[in-house]
Design a protein around this motif. Structure first.
Motif, PDB file in Angstrom:
ATOM      1  N   PRO A   1      44.386  27.367  38.546  1.00 55.67           N
ATOM      2  CA  PRO A   1      43.244  28.239  38.815  1.00 55.67           C
ATOM      3  C   PRO A   1      43.670  29.662  39.151  1.00 55.67           C
ATOM      4  O   PRO A   1      44.537  29.877  40.000  1.00 55.67           O
ATOM      5  N   GLY A   2      43.081  30.628  38.440  1.00 54.00           N
ATOM      6  CA  GLY A   2      43.359  32.026  38.716  1.00 54.00           C
ATOM      7  C   GLY A   2      44.587  32.585  38.045  1.00 54.00           C
ATOM      8  O   GLY A   2      44.817  33.793  38.090  1.00 54.00           O
ATOM      9  N   ARG A   3      45.376  31.749  37.402  1.00 48.39           N
ATOM     10  CA  ARG A   3      46.578  32.241  36.719  1.00 48.39           C
ATOM     11  C   ARG A   3      46.288  32.355  35.223  1.00 48.39           C
ATOM     12  O   ARG A   3      46.055  31.362  34.555  1.00 48.39           O
ATOM     13  N   ALA A   4      46.279  33.552  34.708  1.00 48.06           N
ATOM     14  CA  ALA A   4      46.071  33.848  33.286  1.00 48.06           C
ATOM     15  C   ALA A   4      44.639  33.662  32.822  1.00 48.06           C
ATOM     16  O   ALA A   4      44.303  34.017  31.704  1.00 48.06           O
ATOM     17  N   THR A   5      43.756  33.115  33.676  1.00 48.27           N
ATOM     18  CA  THR A   5      42.376  32.892  33.261  1.00 48.27           C
ATOM     19  C   THR A   5      41.398  33.544  34.234  1.00 48.27           C
ATOM     20  O   THR A   5      41.616  33.577  35.439  1.00 48.27           O
ATOM     21  N   GLY A   6      40.293  34.033  33.670  1.00 46.63           N
ATOM     22  CA  GLY A   6      39.152  34.448  34.468  1.00 46.63           C
ATOM     23  C   GLY A   6      38.024  33.484  34.164  1.00 46.63           C
ATOM     24  O   GLY A   6      37.902  33.005  33.034  1.00 46.63           O
ATOM     25  N   VAL A   7      37.201  33.166  35.154  1.00 41.75           N
ATOM     26  CA  VAL A   7      36.131  32.181  34.973  1.00 41.75           C
ATOM     27  C   VAL A   7      34.800  32.789  35.396  1.00 41.75           C
ATOM     28  O   VAL A   7      34.694  33.395  36.465  1.00 41.75           O
ATOM     29  N   VAL A   8      33.775  32.612  34.542  1.00 40.95           N
ATOM     30  CA  VAL A   8      32.417  33.045  34.861  1.00 40.95           C
ATOM     31  C   VAL A   8      31.511  31.821  34.758  1.00 40.95           C
ATOM     32  O   VAL A   8      31.483  31.147  33.725  1.00 40.95           O
ATOM     33  N   PHE A   9      30.769  31.544  35.833  1.00 40.11           N
ATOM     34  CA  PHE A   9      29.916  30.361  35.882  1.00 40.11           C
ATOM     35  C   PHE A   9      28.472  30.715  35.529  1.00 40.11           C
ATOM     36  O   PHE A   9      28.121  31.871  35.335  1.00 40.11           O
ATOM     37  N   GLN A  10      27.612  29.672  35.476  1.00 38.02           N
ATOM     38  CA  GLN A  10      26.200  29.884  35.175  1.00 38.02           C
ATOM     39  C   GLN A  10      25.542  30.747  36.245  1.00 38.02           C
ATOM     40  O   GLN A  10      24.732  31.614  35.939  1.00 38.02           O
ATOM     41  N   GLN A  11      25.876  30.509  37.501  1.00 34.93           N
ATOM     42  CA  GLN A  11      25.439  31.360  38.601  1.00 34.93           C
ATOM     43  C   GLN A  11      26.570  32.323  38.946  1.00 34.93           C
ATOM     44  O   GLN A  11      27.735  31.986  38.831  1.00 34.93           O
ATOM     45  N   SER A  12      26.210  33.514  39.400  1.00 33.60           N
ATOM     46  CA  SER A  12      27.228  34.552  39.609  1.00 33.60           C
ATOM     47  C   SER A  12      28.244  34.199  40.687  1.00 33.60           C
ATOM     48  O   SER A  12      29.394  34.614  40.630  1.00 33.60           O
ATOM     49  N   ARG A  13      27.806  33.451  41.707  1.00 32.53           N
ATOM     50  CA  ARG A  13      28.692  33.029  42.803  1.00 32.53           C
ATOM     51  C   ARG A  13      29.397  34.205  43.467  1.00 32.53           C
ATOM     52  O   ARG A  13      30.577  34.132  43.832  1.00 32.53           O
ATOM     53  N   LEU A  14      28.676  35.289  43.630  1.00 25.45           N
ATOM     54  CA  LEU A  14      29.223  36.438  44.351  1.00 25.45           C
ATOM     55  C   LEU A  14      29.189  36.159  45.847  1.00 25.45           C
ATOM     56  O   LEU A  14      28.375  35.381  46.334  1.00 25.45           O
ATOM     57  N   PHE A  15      30.053  36.851  46.601  1.00 27.07           N
ATOM     58  CA  PHE A  15      30.028  36.755  48.050  1.00 27.07           C
ATOM     59  C   PHE A  15      28.868  37.612  48.558  1.00 27.07           C
ATOM     60  O   PHE A  15      28.901  38.843  48.428  1.00 27.07           O
ATOM     61  N   PRO A  16      27.831  37.011  49.151  1.00 26.47           N
ATOM     62  CA  PRO A  16      26.644  37.787  49.535  1.00 26.47           C
ATOM     63  C   PRO A  16      26.903  38.785  50.651  1.00 26.47           C
ATOM     64  O   PRO A  16      26.120  39.728  50.822  1.00 26.47           O
ATOM     65  N   TRP A  17      27.965  38.593  51.422  1.00 35.50           N
ATOM     66  CA  TRP A  17      28.255  39.526  52.519  1.00 35.50           C
ATOM     67  C   TRP A  17      29.085  40.726  52.047  1.00 35.50           C
ATOM     68  O   TRP A  17      29.378  41.620  52.831  1.00 35.50           O
ATOM     69  N   ARG A  18      29.429  40.768  50.775  1.00 32.21           N
ATOM     70  CA  ARG A  18      30.179  41.886  50.223  1.00 32.21           C
ATOM     71  C   ARG A  18      29.310  42.679  49.248  1.00 32.21           C
ATOM     72  O   ARG A  18      28.376  42.144  48.662  1.00 32.21           O
ATOM     73  N   THR A  19      29.638  43.935  49.074  1.00 32.00           N
ATOM     74  CA  THR A  19      28.973  44.752  48.066  1.00 32.00           C
ATOM     75  C   THR A  19      29.464  44.344  46.679  1.00 32.00           C
ATOM     76  O   THR A  19      30.401  43.542  46.535  1.00 32.00           O
ATOM     77  N   ALA A  20      28.842  44.935  45.661  1.00 29.09           N
ATOM     78  CA  ALA A  20      29.303  44.687  44.295  1.00 29.09           C
ATOM     79  C   ALA A  20      30.776  45.070  44.172  1.00 29.09           C
ATOM     80  O   ALA A  20      31.601  44.308  43.642  1.00 29.09           O
ATOM     81  N   GLY A  21      31.102  46.261  44.674  1.00 29.70           N
ATOM     82  CA  GLY A  21      32.494  46.693  44.630  1.00 29.70           C
ATOM     83  C   GLY A  21      33.400  45.835  45.488  1.00 29.70           C
ATOM     84  O   GLY A  21      34.557  45.579  45.130  1.00 29.70           O
ATOM     85  N   GLY A  22      32.878  45.375  46.638  1.00 28.74           N
ATOM     86  CA  GLY A  22      33.678  44.534  47.522  1.00 28.74           C
ATOM     87  C   GLY A  22      34.054  43.211  46.885  1.00 28.74           C
ATOM     88  O   GLY A  22      35.157  42.690  47.116  1.00 28.74           O
TER      89      GLY A  22
END
Length: 268
Positions: free
Chosen positions: A81-102
């Motif tokens: 996980p995280g080595r050589a691959t990027g993963v995008v899921f059906q839901q964004s799964r962003l950290f809600p306590w961080r900004t877009a840039g964060g």
């Protein structure tokens, strides 16, 4: 001299993959003896009915799931996980306590990017997905489509050679979905990134994929393959492509194969 295994040249190589859940007589075979490969720069799409194992195969490529049988490699190595691959899921799964840039800066930190370089790199990634100037915005201030763009930018933070996308536009409205489809298609063509993409949509599969693999359930297996042959160069007029006779023909052909696959084992 022994010949090299052709899988060594593939960015993604799954060979003889079988996945079982449960134990002994109570086990269920979710995927059985599936092999697939994605060459460098190729955009491979997996389509099929719910429960056929599309997401399971993507998670194996990501290193999140280990197969019961078979081998998996990403750029010649076992998936981590995280080595050589990027993963995008059906839901964004962003950290809600961080900004877009964060959210993106967090991914950059995980990749070891020096602190003094993260702000500029974050702005560059946001601009790349059409969100220039939004680094300071909170996730709840963004629309669903904008959140998914941030998720794509975060996945690109480590400059992955391989991008894995699990129905990333399924929860979006039709207009936003079409816009992001075009952006991902252009992004992949411009960067040469290898993509493995999961969807239920024949139209989306034909538009995005250079090659489409159709799966059937009971257990999951690949039953058909379609080379699209559509123009993929950066700068392609995607709107004109959608309206072309060849696009309509391919979409109809794929939809027919998917209907047959959905009938179950008897159709395979």
């Amino acid at each position: 001299m022994p010949q090299a295994d052709p899988r060594d040249t593939d960015d993604i190589a799954l060979h003889g993959i079988t996945v079982r859940y449960g134990r002994a007589k109570a086990s269920v075979t979710a995927v059985e003896d599936v092999s697939l490969a994605a060459r460098p720069g190729e955009f491979v799409v997996l389509v099929g009915p719910s429960g056929c194992g599309k997401t399971t195969l993507l998670r194996i490529a990501a290193g999140f799931v280990t197969a019961s049988e078979g081998t998996a490699t990403v750029r010649g190595e076992a998936p981590v996980p995280g080595r050589a691959t990027g993963v995008v899921f059906q839901q964004s799964r962003l950290f809600p306590w961080r900004t877009a840039g964060g959210n993106i800066a967090f991914a950059l930190a995980r990749q070891g990017v020096p602190r003094e370089l993260r702000a500029a790199r974050t702005e560059e990634l946001l601009a790349r997905v059409g969100l220039a100037g939004t680094a300071g915005r909170r996730t709840w201030e963004l629309s669903g489509g904008q959140q998914q763009r941030v998720a794509i930018a975060r996945a690109l933070a480590g400059e992955p050679q391989v991008l894995l996308m699990d129905e990333p536009f399924a929860a979006l409205d039709a207009l936003t979905r079409e816009r992001l489809q075009e952006e991902v298609r252009t992004l992949a063509a411009a960067s040469g990134t290898t993509v493995l993409f999961v969807t239920h949509s024949a139209e989306e599969a034909v538009l995005l994929g250079s090659r489409v693999l159709v799966m059937a359930a009971g257990p999951g297996r690949i039953v058909a393959e379609l080379e699209t042959g559509l123009e993929r160069a950066a700068g392609t007029d995607v709107a004109a492509l959608r309206g072309s006779a060849e696009f309509s023909r391919l979409r109809g052909e794929l939809a027919a194969v998917m209907r047959e696959a959905a009938l179950g084992p008897a159709a395979g």
